[in-house]
Scaffold this active site. Structure first.
Site, short mmCIF file in Angstrom:
data_model
loop_
_atom_site.label_atom_id
_atom_site.label_comp_id
_atom_site.label_asym_id
_atom_site.label_seq_id
_atom_site.Cartn_x
_atom_site.Cartn_y
_atom_site.Cartn_z
N GLU A 131 -50.54 16.23 -93.17
CA GLU A 131 -51.22 15.47 -92.13
C GLU A 131 -50.29 14.44 -91.52
O GLU A 131 -49.29 14.09 -92.13
CB GLU A 131 -52.47 14.79 -92.71
CG GLU A 131 -52.17 13.86 -93.86
CD GLU A 131 -53.46 13.35 -94.51
OE1 GLU A 131 -54.14 14.17 -95.14
OE2 GLU A 131 -53.75 12.15 -94.38
N LYS A 133 -48.46 11.11 -90.47
CA LYS A 133 -48.31 9.80 -91.10
C LYS A 133 -48.53 8.76 -90.01
O LYS A 133 -47.74 8.63 -89.08
CB LYS A 133 -46.91 9.67 -91.69
CG LYS A 133 -46.71 8.38 -92.45
CD LYS A 133 -45.40 8.45 -93.24
CE LYS A 133 -45.19 7.20 -94.07
NZ LYS A 133 -45.15 5.98 -93.31
N ASP A 135 -48.66 5.34 -88.09
CA ASP A 135 -47.83 4.14 -88.12
C ASP A 135 -48.71 2.92 -87.87
O ASP A 135 -48.81 2.42 -86.76
CB ASP A 135 -46.75 4.25 -87.05
CG ASP A 135 -45.64 3.24 -87.27
OD1 ASP A 135 -45.65 2.58 -88.32
OD2 ASP A 135 -44.78 3.10 -86.39
N TYR A 248 -57.67 8.33 -95.44
CA TYR A 248 -57.02 9.53 -95.96
C TYR A 248 -56.94 9.58 -97.49
O TYR A 248 -56.46 10.55 -98.04
CB TYR A 248 -55.63 9.69 -95.37
CG TYR A 248 -54.79 8.42 -95.39
CD1 TYR A 248 -54.39 7.83 -96.57
CD2 TYR A 248 -54.42 7.81 -94.19
CE1 TYR A 248 -53.64 6.68 -96.57
CE2 TYR A 248 -53.67 6.65 -94.19
CZ TYR A 248 -53.29 6.08 -95.38
OH TYR A 248 -52.56 4.94 -95.38
N LYS A 336 -40.27 12.17 -92.76
CA LYS A 336 -40.11 11.35 -91.56
C LYS A 336 -39.60 12.17 -90.37
O LYS A 336 -38.81 13.08 -90.53
CB LYS A 336 -39.10 10.21 -91.83
CG LYS A 336 -39.54 9.22 -92.89
CD LYS A 336 -40.67 8.36 -92.37
CE LYS A 336 -40.96 7.18 -93.26
NZ LYS A 336 -40.08 6.06 -93.16
N CYS A 430 -14.69 -14.13 -69.84
CA CYS A 430 -16.15 -14.20 -69.94
C CYS A 430 -16.76 -14.06 -68.55
O CYS A 430 -16.37 -14.79 -67.64
CB CYS A 430 -16.54 -15.54 -70.56
SG CYS A 430 -18.32 -15.85 -70.48
N CYS A 433 -18.41 -17.59 -67.43
CA CYS A 433 -17.70 -18.84 -67.16
C CYS A 433 -16.22 -18.63 -66.85
O CYS A 433 -15.51 -19.57 -66.53
CB CYS A 433 -17.84 -19.81 -68.33
SG CYS A 433 -16.93 -19.32 -69.80
N CYS A 448 -16.23 -15.31 -76.06
CA CYS A 448 -15.84 -16.21 -74.99
C CYS A 448 -15.33 -17.50 -75.63
O CYS A 448 -15.96 -18.03 -76.53
CB CYS A 448 -17.06 -16.49 -74.11
SG CYS A 448 -16.91 -18.00 -73.14
N CYS A 454 -19.38 -22.93 -71.16
CA CYS A 454 -19.93 -21.63 -70.77
C CYS A 454 -21.45 -21.75 -70.62
O CYS A 454 -22.15 -22.04 -71.58
CB CYS A 454 -19.59 -20.58 -71.82
SG CYS A 454 -20.34 -18.98 -71.44
#
Ligand code: IVH
Length: 703
Positions: A131, A133, A135, A248, A336, A430, A433, A448, A454
């Site tokens: 059956e 599973k 979640d 279940y 799974k 970066c 900056c 950076c 910055c």
């Protein structure tokens, strides 16, 4: 950071026993932290696959070294202990978890084990009920004489939270049950049914729309929405949420009148419960795999999230003989599904700059639905990840969403690469900056170097400063921080506490009324008083998370003492530095980041402004005046038998002892368990008192 970090990649069969003990300790702590995030805070911190891998590694090491199995082993535990706020319920029959299978071979192994255990002839079919599973969240609901009397969450499998009134509000949950008695046996006097509370995907989307319109919390996925809705202090809130439940299995039952799992499902329906209609009895591995494939193909079209299949031996007499091993029954396994994937086009790679300056490349995608969620961005981790998979702008890529984590680009569809696509080059500066971005030795990411100039780092730091585990200012979340920053109202954390200045600016702004401004004012005022540990954490120093912040707070006690110590420790040859790196779990790398932070002129200005605006509470040590170990320095080594290492440390600290990671002349006691090595030798050389775990417990007073 610690020795155990290097061990995590060593295959289990190459681990030495002393390393295995360290690995088991690390895994116990790591899995417990993930469990806490998942079960208690409904906020998963890793993908399901990564989590499963941790559990599998733990189990493999335990199988090889059964003597090292810890008292706090994750294999003995399911989920997390119940959160505070709900009354606790001890399950009369524990709520178990399931072992996992990931492949056809794993399922074949499961069937073989069942066969071997039951000593069945090779040609005897083992029927299993297959059956989906679900979640969601596991719950148990108790009926006495057909009346619903109690419901609880799973909690840690042994003890959960009492959610009777909340579950009562679900339409799927009958308040009274009677047997239509087509099946005989009636309703047992005591009947505990177990199942999964979930939110339908369609209901989830509608709920999120309503939440968003109301400016309330938007949930990450149906599971989180279900968890958040079920665990409400006020059942009226739960009532307003569209929760459903599939049952279940069962717990305590006064009279089990069914002989198979399939028959039980029929009874559930007869009594008026929802059982999943896709449950099928399969009689061979091929039938099971066909059912798995069929469900996986239908998965996206189902109105509820599932993360795999569950196979249960159908015959109850066999289930009883098979019994259970630690936290899971031998008669069932969860198979799974692979993470959900989708194909789309990577339009552009942009760079995100984090709080500590880390440059993270981000894939901007043509939006695509992955497992019911629209994904437009995915992380590319770092430049090595991009180079390893040769990911380029314009590529058609496969995107994966595993659990709740940020989507990832897992693969490039090579034959769809457009002509002229060029390899991606990480910028040397970066993007926010313009400062130089460098990659330090051993680091995976570029950073950076702009520090406080910055803007990206500054705004991320501000967000961190007000975040839940830091100042946690109600009404001042990430969005407002960004908006206020954009307006130029906030540039440094101390600006937040210029409440008059800030609220004056809000006056007359769209969306801000007298009441909301007043609330913000109150929320900020409330946080002027702050614990030293939270304050240190809020500063957002690299590598200084909550645990390290707490350690520092405990060690130095007051902000004044911490500041003085950080100033003194700038001399790497002095005593203050030695003391700093002697704090267990603080090594030279963390010390460098800490000292760098405190040495920076601008940070000193910010700290001075904050100190003036705040009341930073000293860390009050517990009353340890009667404790025989108060003020003593203790080192733990080897395997502890009655408690985990972290528990031992916490206990010692609560008794006023200082726990250190290394032996020196200042050490008072070395507590040595089996497997102790170099530390024991050094302690003997230095004449440090060595205690067994038992002697230590005796001294510390077995509480
Ligand atoms: S049977 C003895 N059937 O998955 C355990 N569990 O990962 C009986 N779950 O703890 C569990 N759907 O909370 C079973 N159809 C299903 C399920 C299911 C979801 C949950 C359950 C279990 C967990 C294990």
């Amino acid at each position: 950071m610690s020795v155990s970090d290097g061990l995590r990649d060593i295959p289990v069969d190459r681990l030495r026993p002393e390393d295995a003990a360290i690995e088991l300790e690390r895994l116990a702590a790591e899995i417990a932290a993930h469990d806490e995030a998942y079960y208690r805070n409904d906020d998963p911190s890793v993908s399901d696959a990564a989590y499963d891998a941790l559990r599998q590694r733990n189990e493999a090491i335990e199988a090889k070294y059964p003597k090292l199995i810890r008292a706090d082993s994750p294999s003995k535990r399911v989920g997390a202990a119940p959160a505070e706020g709900f009354a606790k319920v001890v399950h009369s029959v524990p709520m178990l978890s399931l072992a996992n299978a990931f492949s056809r071979d794993d399922v074949a192994d499961f069937l073989d084990r069942v066969r071997r255990f039951l000593n069945l002839p090779a040609d005897e079919a083992v029927e299993v009920m297959a059956e989906p599973k679900i979640d969601g969240l596991s719950v148990t609901a108790r009926y006495e004489k057909g009346r619903f009397v109690m419901a609880a969450t799973r909690g840690d499998g042994r003890e959960g939270e009492n959610i009777t009134e909340n579950l009562r509000t679900l339409q799927d949950l009958p308040d009274r049950i009677t047997a239509k008695d087509l099946l005989g046996g009636g309703v047992p006097d005591v009947l505990e049914v177990r199942g999964e509370v979930y939110m339908a995907k369609s209901d989830f989307l509608a709920l999120n729309e309503r939440q968003e319109a109301a400016g309330a919390k938007v949930f990450a996925n149906p599971r989180n929405a279900a968890a958040g809705s079920l665990r409400q202090k006020d059942p009226a809130v739960t009532r307003a949420r569209p929760l459903r439940v599939f049952f279940y299995s069962w717990g305590e039952v006064s009279d089990v009148t069914w002989k198979t799992q399939a028959e039980f499902n029929d009874r559930l329906v007869d009594w008026g419960f929802q059982a999943n209609a896709r449950a099928r009895v399969c009689r061979s591995l091929d039938e099971i795999m066909a059912e798995y494939a069929r469900t996986e193909a239908d998965r996206a079209g189902l109105d509820y999230d599932i993360d795999g299949m569950v196979y249960k031996v159908n015959r109850l007499d066999w289930q009883e003989r098979l019994g259970q091993v630690s936290r899971a029954p031998r008669w069932a396994t969860a198979h799974k599904f692979a993470a959900e994937k989708a194909t789309t086009v990577l339009e552009k790679i942009t760079i995100q700059v984090g709080r500590t300056g880390t440059l993270t490349p981000v894939a901007n995608l043509t939006p695509v639905t992955v497992g019911g969620v629209v994904v437009g961005r995915a992380t590319l981790h770092n430049e090595d990840y991009i180079a390893g998979k040769d990911i380029r702008e314009g590529d058609t890529v496969i995107v994966q969403r595993a659990g709740d984590v940020i989507p990832q680009v897992v693969e490039v569809v090579a034959d769809k690469r457009p002509a002229g696509a060029v390899p991606f080059v990480m910028p040397d500066t970066c993007p926010e900056c313009g400062s130089l971005a460098i990659r330090e030795d051993g680091a995976a990411a570029k950073r950076c170097t702009g520090g406080l100039i910055c803007p990206a780092q500054a705004v991320e730091r501000l967000k961190h400063f007000v975040s839940r585990d830091a100042f946690d200012i109600e009404g001042l979340g990430a969005r407002n921080i960004e908006a206020f920053w954009g307006e130029g109202w906030l540039t440094s954390p101390a600006d937040i506490f210029d409440v008059d200045g800030l609220t004056a600016k809000l006056d007359g702004r769209e969306g801000w009324k007298e009441k909301s401004i007043d609330n913000l004012r109150k929320a900020i005022e409330e946080r002027r008083k702050i614990g030293l540990d939270r304050f240190i954490y809020a500063l957002g120093i690299r590598q200084v998370g909550q645990a390290t912040a707490r350690l520092l707070a405990r060690t130095y006690g007051s902000f004044t003492a911490l500041k003085a110590a950080m100033a003194a420790a700038q001399d790497r040859d002095g005593e203050a530095y030695a003391e700093l790196i002697d704090i267990d779990q603080i090594g030279p790398a963390v010390a460098d980041d800490l000292l760098g932070f405190f040495a920076e002129d601008h940070n000193q200005d910010v700290l001075a402004a904050l100190e003036a605006a705040l009341d930073i509470q000293d860390m009050v040590a517990a009353d340890t005046s009667n404790s025989p170990v108060a003020g003593k320095t203790v080192v733990f080594t080897g395997t502890l038998e009655t408690m985990g290492r972290s528990e031992a440390k916490a206990k010692a600290e609560s008794l006023g002892a200082k726990v250190s990671g290394s032996i020196s002349a200042k050490t008072d006691y070395l507590v040595a368990g089996p497997g102790a090595g170099s530390k024991l030798k050094k302690a003997e050389e230095l004449g440090v008192t060595v205690l067994t775990e038992d002697e230590w417990l005796e001294l510390a007073g077995r509480t």
